[in-house]
Design an enzyme around this catalytic site. Sequence first.
Site, mmCIF file in Angstrom:
data_model
loop_
_atom_site.group_PDB
_atom_site.id
_atom_site.type_symbol
_atom_site.label_atom_id
_atom_site.label_comp_id
_atom_site.label_asym_id
_atom_site.label_seq_id
_atom_site.Cartn_x
_atom_site.Cartn_y
_atom_site.Cartn_z
ATOM 1 N N TYR A 121 0.842 -1.196 0.000
ATOM 2 C CA TYR A 121 0.000 0.000 0.000
ATOM 3 C C TYR A 121 0.883 1.254 0.000
ATOM 4 O O TYR A 121 1.976 1.264 0.578
ATOM 5 C CB TYR A 121 -0.887 0.043 1.246
ATOM 6 C CG TYR A 121 -2.003 -0.964 1.260
ATOM 7 C CD1 TYR A 121 -3.237 -0.670 0.681
ATOM 8 C CD2 TYR A 121 -1.826 -2.208 1.862
ATOM 9 C CE1 TYR A 121 -4.268 -1.597 0.709
ATOM 10 C CE2 TYR A 121 -2.854 -3.135 1.896
ATOM 11 C CZ TYR A 121 -4.072 -2.828 1.316
ATOM 12 O OH TYR A 121 -5.085 -3.751 1.339
ATOM 13 N N HIS A 175 -10.477 -3.031 -1.312
ATOM 14 C CA HIS A 175 -11.427 -2.475 -0.351
ATOM 15 C C HIS A 175 -12.436 -1.607 -1.110
ATOM 16 O O HIS A 175 -12.063 -0.861 -2.021
ATOM 17 C CB HIS A 175 -10.703 -1.627 0.690
ATOM 18 C CG HIS A 175 -9.689 -2.386 1.481
ATOM 19 N ND1 HIS A 175 -9.968 -2.963 2.699
ATOM 20 C CD2 HIS A 175 -8.387 -2.668 1.216
ATOM 21 C CE1 HIS A 175 -8.880 -3.566 3.154
ATOM 22 N NE2 HIS A 175 -7.912 -3.410 2.276
#
Length: 255
Positions: A121, A175
């Site tokens: 990330y 997500h």
Amino acid sequence: MPADGMTGLMAGTQGDIMRRDRNQHPPAFTPQYKTSVLRSPRRALVSLEPGPGENAGPVFKARILEPLDNDLIRNYAQAEGNHGDAQGERIIVHGKVLDECGRPVPNTLIEVWQANAGGRYRHKNDSYLAPLDPNFGGQGRCMTDADGNYFFRTIRPGPYPWRNNGSDWRPAHIHISLFGHAFVQRLVSQLYFEGDPLIPFCPIIGTLPDKAAAERLVARLDMGNAVPFDALAYRFDVVLRGRRQTFFENRPEGM
């Protein structure tokens, strides 16, 4: 959602109330998911009535979106032309947002965030050894159209290790967040990819006692919408409530 699931959903009579199945909800205390040990409540929950601040706004309009908001391959580009494209397997994720009777839900703001192709990330707390991609920010957004459709273009995220019972691995996932007409109507979930061999080993997915509910978190390969010589496509329909609802981690009962 499997094709037969959509057929079953649409077969419901308009206006029927399809009650959620609480047996699909994972228990709050699941030791195999290590962080749930400290996060799970030890006392009975107290339900608070929402006030005007929770029920009022904001109302999201399509004008808040930029042209590349739903293109994660290009919306963080640091270089010109194809040299600015994010690296990795190019994919399209698309689908519909539906209510319990299969009716489309228009004007829903959808936000997504994910790791890059190496499983890292763009976040200061992510110390995984995989390199960052200078042209990949890992976040985007879009809105459903009048028929409840949405899509975004991105890179298939890589799996990554995490400190759960030693070193478990998270399967590739994205997500996804949906906003209704107020902040308290926000729903958050994760989508996975058909055929990923790590899904059965994921402690987070393993908290779901109903395998059918876990299957509804899997995006299906959709060759009919793949772009030749460019990108594969995956379909992921989101059902807000009812027996076939998508599982939402922040509100298991749905909208």
